[in-house]
Scaffold this active site. Structure first.
Site, short mmCIF file in Angstrom:
data_model
loop_
_atom_site.label_atom_id
_atom_site.label_comp_id
_atom_site.label_asym_id
_atom_site.label_seq_id
_atom_site.Cartn_x
_atom_site.Cartn_y
_atom_site.Cartn_z
N LEU A 214 23.32 -1.68 42.02
CA LEU A 214 24.07 -0.76 41.18
C LEU A 214 24.56 0.38 42.06
O LEU A 214 23.85 0.82 42.96
CB LEU A 214 23.19 -0.18 40.06
CG LEU A 214 22.74 -1.12 38.94
CD1 LEU A 214 21.82 -0.37 37.98
CD2 LEU A 214 23.92 -1.71 38.19
N ASP A 215 25.77 0.85 41.79
CA ASP A 215 26.25 2.04 42.50
C ASP A 215 25.25 3.18 42.34
O ASP A 215 24.55 3.26 41.31
CB ASP A 215 27.59 2.51 41.90
CG ASP A 215 28.74 1.57 42.21
OD1 ASP A 215 28.57 0.69 43.08
OD2 ASP A 215 29.80 1.72 41.58
N MET A 216 25.21 4.06 43.30
CA MET A 216 24.26 5.18 43.24
C MET A 216 24.44 6.00 41.97
O MET A 216 23.46 6.42 41.35
CB MET A 216 24.43 6.07 44.47
CG MET A 216 23.42 7.21 44.53
SD MET A 216 23.51 8.19 46.05
CE MET A 216 25.03 9.10 45.74
N THR B 64 25.61 5.00 39.11
CA THR B 64 25.45 4.21 37.89
C THR B 64 23.98 4.09 37.53
O THR B 64 23.14 3.78 38.38
CB THR B 64 26.04 2.80 38.09
OG1 THR B 64 27.42 2.92 38.46
CG2 THR B 64 25.94 1.99 36.82
N HIS C 77 32.36 -0.68 43.14
CA HIS C 77 33.08 0.26 42.27
C HIS C 77 34.05 -0.45 41.32
O HIS C 77 34.98 0.16 40.80
CB HIS C 77 33.87 1.30 43.07
CG HIS C 77 33.02 2.22 43.88
ND1 HIS C 77 33.55 3.25 44.65
CD2 HIS C 77 31.68 2.31 44.05
CE1 HIS C 77 32.58 3.90 45.25
NE2 HIS C 77 31.42 3.35 44.91
#
Length: 296
Positions: A129-131, A133, A228
């Site tokens: 997961l993106d940081m 998110t 992203h």
């Protein structure tokens, strides 16, 4: 290290060959070869040839002795993750916004470092997961399940759903598909952008609620998994996510990214069972924030 798995074939499963069963379990080809040559798949207490039939309620035992991994070691952070679901082979945690999934160099404060604290050994990464998110992150406990889960990601048996609150700068349909290629932004190494020669990227969306202040709650599913991807795609159609510092020009300082991975569906490795794990509404920050702002 040897890994042992056992399960009973469901009563509603169609009879099939041992080989077809292993394919349905997404067992890698080299492991199927090992199971055949060393007779390490046992049905009802005895080895059964690959062209023989297995039936509902048969007990299946699988032994794997040749599992290799080049997984990195993750130092424990000293902090516990928030466990949402656990079984003998994996855990699903609720990753907070602002925390990286895995460390670079000597970092020890990521989600996988927290999992190492909980497990007492290094976990195995499956997806990221993106940081910024928040939400559900699946982490494997052993290397034997990793290629199974990786194949589920490729075949879409591993299914992720997200919630986002967006600014409606442009009108969008109640549901649709965003099919726009994504590549690096040459002007900002942190960012991605829609480019004609980018990687194929597909996001499906459904508007769940529309609000009077030109915002909306949107459910999103990924057909591909680019960096992203959701953030870039929503911004590209004029619906940037609230709080997105990279892709929403109207994001406020210190506002959190209103994007949460709230549901995971998968086939449980080394079984034919289906599993769906949903993050409780009270643990979804964007829903709590929406209520606070009288969006509902």
């Amino acid at each position: 290290m040897s890994y042992y798995f056992t399960f009973n074939i469901p009563t509603n499963h169609e009879p099939c060959s041992v080989n077809d069963l292993l394919r349905q379990l997404l067992i890698p080809r080299k492991w199927r070869h090992f199971l055949r040559t060393e007779q390490k798949i046992i049905i009802n207490g005895a080895y059964r040839y690959f062209n023989q039939t297995v039936y509902p309620n048969d007990k299946v035992e699988i032994w794997l002795d040749h599992v290799e991994t080049a997984q990195n070691e993750y130092a424990p952070s000293g902090k516990m993750p928030e466990i949402i679901y656990e079984d003998p082979n994996f855990i699903i945690i609720n990753k907070p916004a602002g925390q990286k999934t895995h460390p670079n160099l000597f970092e020890t404060n990521t989600a996988l470092n927290d999992c190492a604290t909980y497990l007492g050994f290094s976990p195995f990464i499956v997806h990221r997961l993106d940081m910024l998110t928040s939400g559900l992150l699946l982490v494997a406990k052993n290397p034997a399940v990793v290629p199974i889960l990786n194949r589920e990601l490729v075949t879409k048996a591993f299914h992720r759903e997200y919630l986002a609150v967006v600014n409606l700068e442009k009108a969008i349909d109640d549901s649709g598909t965003i099919d726009l290629p994504i590549g690096h932004d040459p002007l900002d190494q942190r960012k991605r952008k829609v480019v004609s020669d980018g990687l194929k990227s597909i996001t499906h969306y459904q508007v769940l609620k529309r609000y009077d202040n030109n915002t909306a709650l949107v459910k999103l599913t990924l057909e591909t998994g680019r960096t992203h991807q959701i953030r870039v795609h929503l911004a590209a159609i004029g619906c940037p996510i609230i709080g997105d510092p990279l892709y929403n020009r109207n994001a406020k300082k210190d506002e959190f990214l209103h994007l949460t991975a709230y549901q995971i569906s998968l086939q449980v490795p080394f079984t034919l069972d289906k599993l769906r794990v949903k993050l409780p509404d009270e643990k979804v920050p964007l829903l709590k924030e929406a209520k606070k702002l009288n969006h509902f």
